[in-house]
Design a protein around this motif. Structure first.
Motif, PDB file in Angstrom:
ATOM      1  N   GLY A 225       0.816  -1.203   0.000  1.00 40.30           N
ATOM      2  CA  GLY A 225       0.000   0.000   0.000  1.00 40.30           C
ATOM      3  C   GLY A 225       0.852   1.257   0.000  1.00 40.30           C
ATOM      4  N   THR A 226       1.938   1.250   0.792  1.00 40.44           N
ATOM      5  CA  THR A 226       2.820   2.416   0.873  1.00 40.44           C
ATOM      6  C   THR A 226       3.591   2.629  -0.423  1.00 40.44           C
ATOM      7  OG1 THR A 226       3.081   2.056   3.255  1.00 40.44           O
ATOM      8  CG2 THR A 226       4.713   3.459   2.175  1.00 40.44           C
ATOM      9  N   ILE A 227       4.167   1.550  -0.984  1.00 42.03           N
ATOM     10  CA  ILE A 227       4.947   1.695  -2.208  1.00 42.03           C
ATOM     11  C   ILE A 227       4.055   2.076  -3.385  1.00 42.03           C
ATOM     12  CG2 ILE A 227       4.840  -0.691  -3.060  1.00 42.03           C
ATOM     13  CD1 ILE A 227       8.038   1.387  -2.860  1.00 42.03           C
ATOM     14  N   SER A 228       2.788   1.656  -3.367  1.00 40.22           N
ATOM     15  CA  SER A 228       1.840   2.090  -4.404  1.00 40.22           C
ATOM     16  C   SER A 228       1.628   3.593  -4.329  1.00 40.22           C
ATOM     17  CB  SER A 228       0.501   1.365  -4.232  1.00 40.22           C
ATOM     18  OG  SER A 228       0.639  -0.027  -4.420  1.00 40.22           O
ATOM     19  N   LEU A 229       1.523   4.116  -3.107  1.00 43.63           N
ATOM     20  CA  LEU A 229       1.375   5.563  -2.935  1.00 43.63           C
ATOM     21  C   LEU A 229       2.603   6.295  -3.445  1.00 43.63           C
ATOM     22  CD1 LEU A 229      -0.242   7.946  -1.792  1.00 43.63           C
ATOM     23  CD2 LEU A 229       0.840   7.507   0.428  1.00 43.63           C
ATOM     24  N   PHE A 230       3.792   5.746  -3.198  1.00 42.20           N
ATOM     25  CA  PHE A 230       5.019   6.363  -3.707  1.00 42.20           C
ATOM     26  C   PHE A 230       5.023   6.407  -5.237  1.00 42.20           C
ATOM     27  CE2 PHE A 230       7.755   5.185   0.248  1.00 42.20           C
ATOM     28  CZ  PHE A 230       7.103   6.188   0.958  1.00 42.20           C
ATOM     29  N   PHE A 231       4.552   5.340  -5.869  1.00 42.36           N
ATOM     30  CA  PHE A 231       4.482   5.323  -7.335  1.00 42.36           C
ATOM     31  C   PHE A 231       3.498   6.385  -7.839  1.00 42.36           C
ATOM     32  CE2 PHE A 231       6.602   1.127  -7.597  1.00 42.36           C
ATOM     33  CZ  PHE A 231       7.367   1.346  -8.727  1.00 42.36           C
ATOM     34  N   VAL A 232       2.405   6.578  -7.115  1.00 43.09           N
ATOM     35  CA  VAL A 232       1.442   7.605  -7.512  1.00 43.09           C
ATOM     36  C   VAL A 232       2.082   8.995  -7.445  1.00 43.09           C
ATOM     37  CG1 VAL A 232      -0.707   8.765  -6.846  1.00 43.09           C
ATOM     38  CG2 VAL A 232      -0.594   6.268  -6.875  1.00 43.09           C
ATOM     39  N   ILE A 233       2.827   9.261  -6.365  1.00 42.21           N
ATOM     40  CA  ILE A 233       3.497  10.559  -6.222  1.00 42.21           C
ATOM     41  C   ILE A 233       4.534  10.756  -7.328  1.00 42.21           C
ATOM     42  CG2 ILE A 233       5.016  11.918  -4.729  1.00 42.21           C
ATOM     43  CD1 ILE A 233       3.647  10.551  -2.330  1.00 42.21           C
ATOM     44  N   LEU A 234       5.324   9.708  -7.609  1.00 42.85           N
ATOM     45  CA  LEU A 234       6.302   9.788  -8.692  1.00 42.85           C
ATOM     46  C   LEU A 234       5.607  10.003 -10.035  1.00 42.85           C
ATOM     47  CD1 LEU A 234       9.212   9.490  -9.743  1.00 42.85           C
ATOM     48  CD2 LEU A 234       8.832   7.016  -9.847  1.00 42.85           C
ATOM     49  N   GLY A 235       4.485   9.294 -10.246  1.00 41.57           N
ATOM     50  CA  GLY A 235       3.746   9.451 -11.493  1.00 41.57           C
ATOM     51  C   GLY A 235       3.198  10.854 -11.670  1.00 41.57           C
ATOM     52  N   ILE A 236       2.717  11.462 -10.581  1.00 45.21           N
ATOM     53  CA  ILE A 236       2.192  12.836 -10.666  1.00 45.21           C
ATOM     54  C   ILE A 236       3.292  13.796 -11.101  1.00 45.21           C
ATOM     55  CG2 ILE A 236       1.308  14.764  -9.294  1.00 45.21           C
ATOM     56  CD1 ILE A 236      -0.244  12.711  -7.634  1.00 45.21           C
ATOM     57  N   PHE A 237       4.475  13.666 -10.485  1.00 44.20           N
ATOM     58  CA  PHE A 237       5.603  14.524 -10.875  1.00 44.20           C
ATOM     59  C   PHE A 237       5.987  14.299 -12.333  1.00 44.20           C
ATOM     60  CE2 PHE A 237      10.219  14.170 -11.627  1.00 44.20           C
ATOM     61  CZ  PHE A 237      10.559  15.515 -11.633  1.00 44.20           C
ATOM     62  N   TRP A 238       6.160  13.025 -12.704  1.00 44.80           N
ATOM     63  CA  TRP A 238       6.658  12.715 -14.048  1.00 44.80           C
ATOM     64  C   TRP A 238       5.672  13.139 -15.128  1.00 44.80           C
ATOM     65  CZ3 TRP A 238      11.124  11.294 -16.235  1.00 44.80           C
ATOM     66  CH2 TRP A 238      11.081  10.806 -17.540  1.00 44.80           C
ATOM     67  N   PHE A 239       4.417  12.761 -14.976  1.00 46.76           N
ATOM     68  CA  PHE A 239       3.460  13.029 -16.053  1.00 46.76           C
ATOM     69  C   PHE A 239       3.027  14.491 -16.103  1.00 46.76           C
ATOM     70  CE2 PHE A 239       2.983   8.389 -15.592  1.00 46.76           C
ATOM     71  CZ  PHE A 239       3.213   8.036 -16.917  1.00 46.76           C
ATOM     72  N   SER A 240       3.181  15.243 -15.015  1.00 48.26           N
ATOM     73  CA  SER A 240       2.948  16.685 -15.088  1.00 48.26           C
ATOM     74  C   SER A 240       4.031  17.335 -15.955  1.00 48.26           C
ATOM     75  CB  SER A 240       2.943  17.294 -13.684  1.00 48.26           C
ATOM     76  OG  SER A 240       4.201  17.129 -13.046  1.00 48.26           O
TER      77      SER A 240
END
Length: 517
Positions: A225-240
């Motif tokens: 659950g925690t590492i999934s949240l980290f991927f979401v945060i990384l994805g927000i930065f990258w895809f923005s």
């Protein structure tokens, strides 16, 4: 680690083992399908399973014969529909008043010395021998056991009886509450050579206070659950950044986007798969296969991405040329080898395989990984030499940072692998099961950290094209900028022209560190 223990002959091969498991429901249930008790010393034994269990939060009455509710905070081992069958010859040879027993031993690993014994310091035996019976230490024909000094009331010993010529013996349904945290084992044992060939059918259900996840797996639910949240945060930065500078995107950045998506998908599927298993006790095989496949695809794409970056694809060369087919072949081979290994480990039960069969699965993946590492660092060395010779300083700087990050990752991987080998080799009885989840979690964390570094180095920006391949280096870049200046209005030509020339001069001038050299 697979939860359900279905014990089958390794002679059938891991492919048969895998497809058999696809037909069943994997869960925190240990199923027994006509499993034979085999000779071990002076006993006939079948290992019914072992799991780490935490003590019940609400301790009820032990062994009351009813199964507590799944979410009650109870921790227990439940025996359901346990049936023993003996060969017809053994049943026919029994007299009408004979009673033959099969015992079930349940003990915590710290109490393992309470099982078995020896007379006068001789060879240790599981079943009571005539000499021990004469000493009054046990009853001949039964399993030797003594009360635990650390866990009162343990070990538990249950038994089913064959009466007369009966061919079937049934163990009454029983639920044993767990009042002390530990690694628990279940063994089915009989001590009568005349009953050679006895088999066991049925199942045992193992539950922790928080649900049906085994103790060594339960921390991974929160981790995924925690590492999934980290991927979401990384994805927000990258895809923005990707959306802002979509006109400047390189093919390399598209590959990075794919790895981020696959990583987020893999960890999210694992989280929901673990959550479903923890809630219901039934492991959704289809979801497990999806999670395994997503993970293998991510690891394959990641390795290919690092390899082609190391080769300078899109930076010092426009294509891989004749190496393309070799890279694809290596990636496809790694995918197939990893997929088989992961499916058998997670959908099947790798512990059922012999040492040679396990080595047959693990060794190809290890060899392919070593080949990837060798090829990556060889290619990196060549790429750095080309960038140094062409004085492409921006590209050289980013590749040096990438090389350093990759070297640190490899060193940490080798160090952790050594620790993992030490951990497993010194924990023969799984006494450190509460920390076992860290082994798997570290590999996920390490790969995620490397992905973050790659994202930081190659993040989409307005200067992305400076890292793209150019036939003519800095001169080609200047020509393109001059061409774009000519197409603009006159009042904008001079500033852009100065900027283009400044970039060209900066690229051509030797840096201070080179002058010192």
């Amino acid at each position: 680690m697979a939860v359900r223990q279905i014990h089958r002959s390794p002679l059938l091969g891991f492919f048969l083992l895998f497809f058999v498991h696809l037909l069943g429901i994997d869960a925190s249930v240990h199923d027994y399908a006509a499993e034979k008790l085999v000779a071990k010393g002076n006993a006939f034994v079948f290992h019914g399973g072992s799991e780490g269990l935490y003590a019940s939060v609400l301790q009820g009455e032990e062994g009351n014969g009813s199964s507590p509710a799944a979410g009650s905070g109870d921790s227990f081992i439940s025996f359901e529909s346990i049936t023993f069958r003996r060969p017809m010859e053994a049943a026919a040879s029994s007299k009408g008043d004979d009673t033959k027993i099969v015992q079930v031993i349940i003990f915590e690993v710290d109490d393992r010395e309470t099982i078995g014994g020896s007379a006068y310091g001789g060879q240790r035996a599981v079943c009571c021998t005539p000499d021990l019976a004469k000493l009054g230490a046990c009853v001949e024909g039964t399993v030797i056991h003594r009360p635990s000094t650390q866990n009162p009331g343990w070990p538990w010993v249950l038994q089913a009886s064959f009466k007369g010529n009966e061919q079937v013996a049934i163990l009454p349904s029983q639920t044993i509450q767990i009042t002390r945290t530990g690694m628990y084992n279940v063994y089915f044992v009989h001590c009568d050579p005349s009953m050679k060939g006895v088999t066991v059918e049925g199942k045992t259900v193992w539950k922790n206070p928080g649900g049906y996840l085994p103790g060594r797996m339960s921390p991974l639910l929160k981790f995924y659950g925690t590492i999934s949240l980290f991927f979401v945060i990384l994805g927000i930065f990258w895809f923005s950044q990707y959306a802002r500078f979509w006109r400047e995107i390189l093919p390399l950045q598209n590959c990075i986007s794919l790895v981020i998506i696959l990583g987020a998908l893999e960890t999210a599927i694992w989280y929901f798969e673990y959550a479903e298993l923890n809630r219901t006790g039934l492991r959704p095989t289809g979801v497990t296969i999806c999670a395994v496949t997503a993970g293998v695809v991510r690891r394959t794409v990641s390795r290919i991405l690092i390899l082609v970056v190391s080769m300078g694809f899109g930076v010092v060369k426009p294509t891989l040329g004749g190496l393309t087919s070799k890279v694809i072949m290596l990636g496809a081979t790694f995918f197939l080898a990893s997929e088989v290994l992961e499916l058998v480990e997670n959908v099947g039960t790798i512990s059922d395989l012999s040492g040679k069969a396990r080595l047959f699965l693990v060794l190809p993946v290890a060899i392919l990984d070593a080949f990837f590492i060798l090829w990556i660092f060889t290619s990196l060395s060549t790429t750095l030499e080309k960038l140094q010779a062409r004085r492409l300083l921006h590209k050289l700087d980013i590749y040096r940072k990438f090389t350093n990050a990759l070297a640190v990752t490899i060193i940490m991987s080798v160090g952790w692998l050594g620790y993992e080998i030490y951990f497993k080799s010194t924990d023969v009885y799984n006494e450190r099961w509460q920390n076992a989840w860290i082994i798997l979690a570290f590999w996920h964390f390490l790969s995620f950290s490397l992905l973050c570094i790659i994202c930081a180095l190659w993040a989409p920006s307005q200067n992305t094209m400076r890292y793209a391949f150019s036939d003519e280096g800095g001169e080609g870049l200047t020509k393109r900028r001059l061409h774009s200046c000519i197409q603009k209005k006159p009042e904008f030509i001079l500033p852009d022209l100065k900027a283009a020339l400044a970039i060209d001069v900066a690229a051509a001038a030797p840096p201070e560190e080179d002058k010192r050299e």
